[in-house]
Design a protein around this motif. Structure first.
Motif, short mmCIF file in Angstrom:
data_model
loop_
_atom_site.label_atom_id
_atom_site.label_comp_id
_atom_site.label_asym_id
_atom_site.label_seq_id
_atom_site.Cartn_x
_atom_site.Cartn_y
_atom_site.Cartn_z
N LEU A 66 0.79 -3.88 -4.96
CA LEU A 66 -0.24 -2.86 -4.79
C LEU A 66 -1.58 -3.34 -5.33
CD1 LEU A 66 1.83 0.27 -5.90
CD2 LEU A 66 1.19 -0.35 -3.56
N ARG A 99 -4.35 -1.14 -4.70
CA ARG A 99 -5.05 0.13 -4.87
C ARG A 99 -4.06 1.26 -4.59
NH1 ARG A 99 -5.81 2.35 0.14
NH2 ARG A 99 -7.40 3.80 -0.59
N VAL A 100 -4.44 2.48 -4.89
CA VAL A 100 -3.69 3.65 -4.45
C VAL A 100 -4.69 4.55 -3.73
CG1 VAL A 100 -1.97 3.56 -6.29
CG2 VAL A 100 -4.07 4.88 -6.63
N SER A 129 0.85 -1.18 0.00
CA SER A 129 0.00 0.00 0.00
C SER A 129 0.89 1.23 0.00
CB SER A 129 -0.93 0.02 1.22
OG SER A 129 -0.17 0.16 2.40
N LEU A 130 0.28 2.39 -0.25
CA LEU A 130 0.97 3.67 -0.22
C LEU A 130 0.31 4.55 0.83
CD1 LEU A 130 1.25 4.35 -4.07
CD2 LEU A 130 3.06 3.48 -2.56
N TRP A 173 -3.74 -5.38 -9.00
CA TRP A 173 -4.78 -4.37 -8.81
C TRP A 173 -6.14 -5.05 -8.60
CZ3 TRP A 173 -2.54 -0.08 -7.71
CH2 TRP A 173 -1.36 0.31 -8.35
N LEU A 219 -7.94 5.23 -9.58
CA LEU A 219 -6.84 4.91 -10.49
C LEU A 219 -7.34 4.74 -11.91
CD1 LEU A 219 -3.87 4.27 -10.92
CD2 LEU A 219 -4.36 1.89 -10.34
N ALA A 268 -3.93 10.13 -4.95
CA ALA A 268 -2.50 9.83 -4.82
C ALA A 268 -1.62 10.57 -5.82
CB ALA A 268 -2.27 8.32 -4.95
#
Length: 323
Positions: free
Chosen positions: A167, A169-170, A145-146, A191, A201, A174
């Motif tokens: 990852l 999702r973002v 994750s971010l 994703w 996204l 983002a």
């Protein structure tokens, strides 16, 4: 009688100081392990099996290369004295986490390469002080994750590499502050196109299609569909993901540390992709012995130290006999 004693003491002090300088040096010319260029302000410490960043890196260094080593962690103050640094390469190490604030003093940094490590998370705000950054490489890690707003301060960023991570999702918004972005790699991530979170996204990719390179390669987990093709009907679920932004997996914490570096498993990095992505060329000569705490110059210095002490003692004995 004070003459020879004073001379012996002086020899001991000088030789000890010389050894200390050699052992604490970074550049080969001073007895260290890295190649330094005073004219270009480049320091190259690549591919020498480092397990820690050398001390005493020149404070006016412009480019610092530390790739293809065995770095597993960074000290929070590792780069705090390098305010003139514009290029930092940490590709191909074994970094699992980044300490908060580790890059805060690198206000002139233009390129930061962290590709092909083992990063599973990023601390919030880790890039906030890098406002001049144009290239950021995070590809080939294990990012799950971010953090929210992790790229918000990077208005000058042109290239962002996020391929080959985990990852799904973002965060919403983002990429909203990346006004200079021209190239983003999002492929080879799982994703999750069944969750509503993917719509940000998907919409962003459609909006930037044709102006930002490589974004269309992002595919849903399983490769069944491109992310940009996902509709609201398909992404209908409200998914809840575990907080992996700052958490360290327990498998990392409980894995027993080994004193033998050969027992450390190599990262599952596809070498062909790795070398192609980084433009790596096999060097003419690779180290064949594990790096020691003391450089060769350090050992020579130690030998000189004992020789000087022996000479001083013999000189004193000879003087006493004559007296």
């Amino acid at each position: 009688m004070m003459g020879p004693v004073l001379a012996a003491c002086l020899l001991i002090i000088l030789s000890t100081a010389w050894i200390s300088q050699a052992n604490g040096a970074t550049c080969k010319k001073d007895g260290g392990v890295c190649t330094c260029n005073d004219q270009t302000k480049n320091v190259d410490c690549s591919n020498i099996k480092l397990t820690a960043i050398p001390s005493n890196i020149p404070t006016d260094t412009d480019r610092l290369v530390l790739n293809y080593n065995k770095l597993r962690e960074l000290e929070p103050t590792a780069f705090h004295g390098l305010k003139e640094l514009t290029y930092l390469d940490l590709d191909g190490n074994k970094l699992q986490t980044l300490p908060p604030g580790v890059f805060d003093h690198l206000v002139e940094l233009d390129e930061l390469h962290l590709n092909y490590n083992n990063l599973r998370s990023l601390p919030p705000g880790v890039f906030d002080h890098l406002t001049k950054l144009t290239i950021l490489g995070l590809g080939g890690n294990q990012l799950q994750s971010l953090p929210d707003g992790v790229f918000d301060k990077l208005s000058q960023l042109q290239k962002l590499y996020l391929q080959e991570n985990q990852l799904r999702r973002v965060p919403e918004g983002a990429f909203d502050f990346l006004s200079s972005l021209s190239d983003v790699t999002l492929d080879t991530n799982p994703w999750d196109c069944s969750c509503r979170d993917i719509l940000y996204l998907s919409n962003w990719i459609r909006e930037k299609k044709g102006t930002v390179s490589n974004i269309e390669a992002a595919e849903c987990d399983g490769g069944t569909k491109a992310v940009l093709e996902i509709t609201e009907e398909e992404a209908a679920e409200d998914c809840v993901y575990p907080n992996t932004t700052t958490a360290i997996p327990t498998t990392i914490i409980t894995t027993p540390a080994s004193s033998n570096d050969d027992d450390i498993p190599e990262l599952p990095v596809p070498q062909e992709n790795f070398q192609k992505f980084l433009g790596y060329q096999e060097p003419d000569h690779l180290p064949t012995q594990p790096q020691c705490l003391m450089s060769i110059s350090g050992y020579l210095g130690l030998m000189m130290f004992f020789v000087l002490i022996s000479a001083a003692i013999l000189y004193v004995i000879h003087f006493l006999k004559k007296a």
